[in-house]
Scaffold this motif. Structure first.
Motif, PDB file in Angstrom:
ATOM      1  N   LEU A 198       0.940  -1.027  -0.125  1.00 15.37           N
ATOM      2  CA  LEU A 198       0.487   0.246  -0.197  1.00 15.37           C
ATOM      3  C   LEU A 198       0.720   1.206   0.149  1.00 15.37           C
ATOM      4  O   LEU A 198       0.697   2.050  -0.515  1.00 15.37           O
ATOM      5  N   ALA A 199       1.849   1.110   0.771  1.00 19.73           N
ATOM      6  CA  ALA A 199       2.485   2.559   1.114  1.00 19.73           C
ATOM      7  C   ALA A 199       3.560   2.631  -0.553  1.00 19.73           C
ATOM      8  O   ALA A 199       3.574   3.977  -0.332  1.00 19.73           O
ATOM      9  N   THR A 200       4.065   1.696  -0.621  1.00 13.58           N
ATOM     10  CA  THR A 200       4.713   1.840  -2.330  1.00 13.58           C
ATOM     11  C   THR A 200       4.062   2.029  -3.034  1.00 13.58           C
ATOM     12  O   THR A 200       4.384   3.003  -4.088  1.00 13.58           O
ATOM     13  N   LEU A 201       2.547   1.825  -3.247  1.00 12.23           N
ATOM     14  CA  LEU A 201       1.515   1.362  -3.956  1.00 12.23           C
ATOM     15  C   LEU A 201       1.286   3.416  -4.371  1.00 12.23           C
ATOM     16  O   LEU A 201       1.541   4.191  -5.049  1.00 12.23           O
ATOM     17  N   CYS A 202       1.144   4.194  -2.956  1.00 15.23           N
ATOM     18  CA  CYS A 202       0.870   5.632  -2.551  1.00 15.23           C
ATOM     19  C   CYS A 202       1.810   6.228  -3.061  1.00 15.23           C
ATOM     20  O   CYS A 202       2.448   7.413  -3.477  1.00 15.23           O
ATOM     21  N   CYS A 203       2.940   6.013  -2.659  1.00 13.43           N
ATOM     22  CA  CYS A 203       4.396   6.888  -2.550  1.00 13.43           C
ATOM     23  C   CYS A 203       5.299   6.538  -3.571  1.00 13.43           C
ATOM     24  O   CYS A 203       6.131   7.442  -3.638  1.00 13.43           O
ATOM     25  N   GLY A 204       5.968   5.472  -3.792  1.00 12.84           N
ATOM     26  CA  GLY A 204       6.876   4.657  -4.103  1.00 12.84           C
ATOM     27  C   GLY A 204       6.957   5.805  -5.385  1.00 12.84           C
ATOM     28  O   GLY A 204       7.964   5.955  -5.279  1.00 12.84           O
ATOM     29  N   MET A 205       6.936   5.968  -6.437  1.00 13.08           N
ATOM     30  CA  MET A 205       6.712   6.640  -7.425  1.00 13.08           C
ATOM     31  C   MET A 205       7.481   7.796  -7.498  1.00 13.08           C
ATOM     32  O   MET A 205       8.087   8.091  -8.490  1.00 13.08           O
ATOM     33  N   CYS A 206       6.335   8.483  -6.658  1.00 13.49           N
ATOM     34  CA  CYS A 206       6.749  10.599  -6.314  1.00 13.49           C
ATOM     35  C   CYS A 206       8.022  10.193  -5.603  1.00 13.49           C
ATOM     36  O   CYS A 206       9.203  11.181  -6.121  1.00 13.49           O
ATOM     37  N   ILE A 207       8.635   9.161  -4.664  1.00 10.84           N
ATOM     38  CA  ILE A 207       9.835   9.606  -4.122  1.00 10.84           C
ATOM     39  C   ILE A 207      11.077   8.756  -5.029  1.00 10.84           C
ATOM     40  O   ILE A 207      11.996   9.115  -4.674  1.00 10.84           O
ATOM     41  N   ALA A 208      10.317   7.779  -5.345  1.00 15.09           N
ATOM     42  CA  ALA A 208      11.742   7.572  -6.695  1.00 15.09           C
ATOM     43  C   ALA A 208      11.411   9.043  -7.257  1.00 15.09           C
ATOM     44  O   ALA A 208      12.799   8.920  -8.385  1.00 15.09           O
ATOM     45  N   ALA A 209      10.621   9.167  -8.052  1.00 11.89           N
ATOM     46  CA  ALA A 209      11.290  10.898  -9.044  1.00 11.89           C
ATOM     47  C   ALA A 209      11.842  11.796  -8.088  1.00 11.89           C
ATOM     48  O   ALA A 209      13.506  12.336  -8.427  1.00 11.89           O
ATOM     49  N   GLU A 210      11.629  11.900  -7.184  1.00 14.69           N
ATOM     50  CA  GLU A 210      12.245  12.677  -6.319  1.00 14.69           C
ATOM     51  C   GLU A 210      13.964  12.963  -5.988  1.00 14.69           C
ATOM     52  O   GLU A 210      15.238  12.999  -6.117  1.00 14.69           O
ATOM     53  N   TRP A 211      13.551  11.372  -5.515  1.00 11.30           N
ATOM     54  CA  TRP A 211      15.382  10.923  -5.769  1.00 11.30           C
ATOM     55  C   TRP A 211      16.162  11.293  -7.316  1.00 11.30           C
ATOM     56  O   TRP A 211      17.108  11.058  -6.752  1.00 11.30           O
ATOM     57  N   GLY A 212      15.237  10.684  -8.056  1.00 15.81           N
ATOM     58  CA  GLY A 212      15.773  10.933  -9.282  1.00 15.81           C
ATOM     59  C   GLY A 212      16.716  12.944  -9.733  1.00 15.81           C
ATOM     60  O   GLY A 212      17.508  12.797 -10.138  1.00 15.81           O
ATOM     61  N   CYS A 213      15.807  13.430  -8.857  1.00 14.05           N
ATOM     62  CA  CYS A 213      16.146  14.711  -9.704  1.00 14.05           C
ATOM     63  C   CYS A 213      16.963  15.034  -8.096  1.00 14.05           C
ATOM     64  O   CYS A 213      17.921  15.155  -8.766  1.00 14.05           O
ATOM     65  N   GLU A 214      17.036  14.206  -7.417  1.00 11.56           N
ATOM     66  CA  GLU A 214      18.185  15.009  -6.541  1.00 11.56           C
ATOM     67  C   GLU A 214      19.277  14.342  -6.541  1.00 11.56           C
ATOM     68  O   GLU A 214      20.410  15.156  -6.900  1.00 11.56           O
ATOM     69  N   PHE A 215      19.137  13.078  -7.322  1.00 13.65           N
ATOM     70  CA  PHE A 215      20.607  12.610  -7.588  1.00 13.65           C
ATOM     71  C   PHE A 215      21.344  12.970  -9.317  1.00 13.65           C
ATOM     72  O   PHE A 215      22.812  13.207  -8.823  1.00 13.65           O
ATOM     73  N   HIS A 266      13.039   2.409   5.644  1.00 16.85           N
ATOM     74  CA  HIS A 266      14.955   2.225   5.458  1.00 16.85           C
ATOM     75  C   HIS A 266      15.015   2.257   3.993  1.00 16.85           C
ATOM     76  O   HIS A 266      15.794   2.573   3.661  1.00 16.85           O
ATOM     77  N   ILE A 267      13.924   1.237   2.797  1.00 16.36           N
ATOM     78  CA  ILE A 267      14.674   1.032   2.102  1.00 16.36           C
ATOM     79  C   ILE A 267      14.455   2.102   0.604  1.00 16.36           C
ATOM     80  O   ILE A 267      14.706   2.577   0.144  1.00 16.36           O
ATOM     81  N   TRP A 268      13.013   2.893   1.259  1.00 18.49           N
ATOM     82  CA  TRP A 268      12.704   4.233   0.227  1.00 18.49           C
ATOM     83  C   TRP A 268      13.288   5.788   0.885  1.00 18.49           C
ATOM     84  O   TRP A 268      13.763   7.008   0.053  1.00 18.49           O
ATOM     85  N   PHE A 269      13.594   5.708   2.179  1.00 13.76           N
ATOM     86  CA  PHE A 269      14.033   7.247   2.252  1.00 13.76           C
ATOM     87  C   PHE A 269      15.914   7.116   3.132  1.00 13.76           C
ATOM     88  O   PHE A 269      17.039   7.590   2.850  1.00 13.76           O
ATOM     89  N   VAL A 270      16.464   5.635   4.055  1.00 18.39           N
ATOM     90  CA  VAL A 270      17.073   5.720   4.615  1.00 18.39           C
ATOM     91  C   VAL A 270      18.044   5.375   3.939  1.00 18.39           C
ATOM     92  O   VAL A 270      19.840   6.445   3.610  1.00 18.39           O
ATOM     93  N   THR A 271      18.139   4.431   2.528  1.00 16.49           N
ATOM     94  CA  THR A 271      19.035   4.015   1.943  1.00 16.49           C
ATOM     95  C   THR A 271      19.546   4.718   0.835  1.00 16.49           C
ATOM     96  O   THR A 271      20.572   5.290   0.582  1.00 16.49           O
ATOM     97  N   PRO A 272      18.980   5.553   0.454  1.00 12.95           N
ATOM     98  CA  PRO A 272      19.636   6.547  -0.523  1.00 12.95           C
ATOM     99  C   PRO A 272      19.411   7.955  -0.017  1.00 12.95           C
ATOM    100  O   PRO A 272      20.407   8.469  -0.345  1.00 12.95           O
ATOM    101  N   PHE A 273      19.463   8.400   1.313  1.00  7.18           N
ATOM    102  CA  PHE A 273      20.170   9.190   2.544  1.00  7.18           C
ATOM    103  C   PHE A 273      21.352   9.036   2.366  1.00  7.18           C
ATOM    104  O   PHE A 273      22.562   9.920   2.261  1.00  7.18           O
ATOM    105  N   PHE A 274      21.002   7.964   2.293  1.00  9.61           N
ATOM    106  CA  PHE A 274      23.111   7.090   2.820  1.00  9.61           C
ATOM    107  C   PHE A 274      24.166   7.417   1.601  1.00  9.61           C
ATOM    108  O   PHE A 274      25.061   7.481   1.963  1.00  9.61           O
ATOM    109  N   LYS A 275      23.090   7.311   0.110  1.00  6.73           N
ATOM    110  CA  LYS A 275      23.992   7.215  -0.365  1.00  6.73           C
ATOM    111  C   LYS A 275      24.409   8.751  -1.003  1.00  6.73           C
ATOM    112  O   LYS A 275      25.450   8.758  -1.152  1.00  6.73           O
TER     113      LYS A 275
END
Lengths: 127, 127, 127, 127, 127
Positions: free
Chosen positions: B56-73, C80-89
């Motif tokens: 449920l959590a990944t369905l709701c937020c997974g893509m947004c979080i991934a996109a955010e980390w994409g920009c950050e990286f 851990h998977i979606w926040f902590v680990t990328p943040f550690f990266k």
């Protein structure tokens, strides 16, 4: 001017520590797997946004930054090759003399003492 | 864009320390076994709730979080590749000079003394 | 969902240190043996009460507790998977830079001194 | 329920240190021997009273004590299996993160210094 | 009830250090020899009085003392087998937890530091 390798763009591995691939950042261990389509969508989101912003940034500024660094490194190379290195050679020669004189004094004073104290460990000598 | 391994989702083992399988958490040693159906039900409860909430959590937020980390990286990669690494190269060249000068001084002053004191351990020398 | 081993319920030996068998707790050495029927009755008493209470407790609360831990571990895995680990990266990449800079300074200052002092142990060098 | 070994009642040797046999307690060395019948009578007295009291005590309280320990160990097993061990798993995961962070800091600060100081012992290096 | 060895009355050698034989107590070295009959008489006197008093004392009190020790050791065996050993088992399980927790903390805090400081002695590494 040498050829440019378009595939391996870091032949000296100077930026290897910057791991920004999807699998360097996000990973699901055994027992915590999201739904397949969510995971796939996350992968595409991450990559699309990362590539979009990086490619945009390099498109805008890449050439200017590279030109700027070109000037800077030309200046550094010129200074070091034509001034710093020859100056160090002079310094080295003078320092060599000084060290020889200083070594003479030190060896004169300290060697007998140290050899004497060295007798303390005489038992370890392998004849 | 590389293929995505849907089965082994942690190819670099960066999240290996997160063990959230049933047998990592709950285990009954010899001599303390609950009724079979209770143990089986516990197993299913644990897995159903864990999977339900995680999916449920990944369905709701997974893509947004991934996109955010994409920009950050993308930002991090751009900064490090185009500014930090070349700047370090400059620093390295200048530091190399400074170190050479400093090494000259130190070796000039200390080498004779240290060589002299080294005679104390002369007995350990293997000729 | 993987199969559940109903016989060996602790495949990773995480609860091995909990020995609650009769022979782990009560034992009569040579020379101090109670009457046979007493010993046998003690054995049955111990096991019946232990199993009764353990099975009762797990029957009442087992599933709830397992469900609760399921939710908890889903939360932990997600964080851990979606926040902590990328943040550690990110942290790792920045720390890598900082360490490189700091190493440059330290090596510049200390290397010549330490190399010079290392001459004291020159006698141990194996040529 | 497993079989109960009526002869060797301490299969794990947990009470081996309790030696209460006659020859563990009373012994006459060479040169100090009492009259034969006295020695024999002492032997029987010791054994009869020891066995009488031990068997009496176990007959009265053995089963109750065993039942009590059964309940106690059921409680301990339940607490450890369903609460303590999973809680330790959570702690372990969080500690793993903390350790990674702490290691990052420590390695960042100390590694360059320690590597530099390590040059002092460079003479011991085996190339 | 096991057989009683009437000749070797100390099979476990627990009273070996009590040497009360004549030759353990009295001995004439070379060059200091009393008259033969005096030496022989001393030998008999020593043994007769020693045996007389020892056998008298054991005849009077031996059996009572043995019985008393029988009761005492029955009490000790009962206490240790039924209370002390199981209690220690409980303590052991709880201590196991505490140790795990303490190890977690210590490894978390000290491991990175010790690894870093270990670099000082990196020269002794055998590759």
């Amino acid at each position: 001017m040498a050829d440019l390798d378009m595939v391996n763009r870091d032949p000296n591995n100077i930026n290897d520590f910057i791991g920004v691939q999807f699998e360097d950042v996000l990973a699901e261990p055994e027992g915590a797997h999201s739904i397949d389509c969510v995971w796939k969508a996350s992968f595409f989101c991450f990559n699309i946004w990362k590539n979009f912003f990086y490619k945009l940034a390099t498109l805008c500024c890449g050439m200017c930054i590279a030109a700027e660094w070109g000037c800077e490194f030309a200046r550094i190379a010129f200074t070091h090759i034509w001034f710093v290195t020859p100056f160090f050679k002079v310094l080295e020669i003078n320092c060599g003399c000084l060290q020889k004189f200083w070594a003479l004094c030190v060896h004169c004073c300290c060697d007998p003492c140290c050899e004497a104290f060295g007798l303390i460990f005489g038992a370890f000598r392998k004849d």
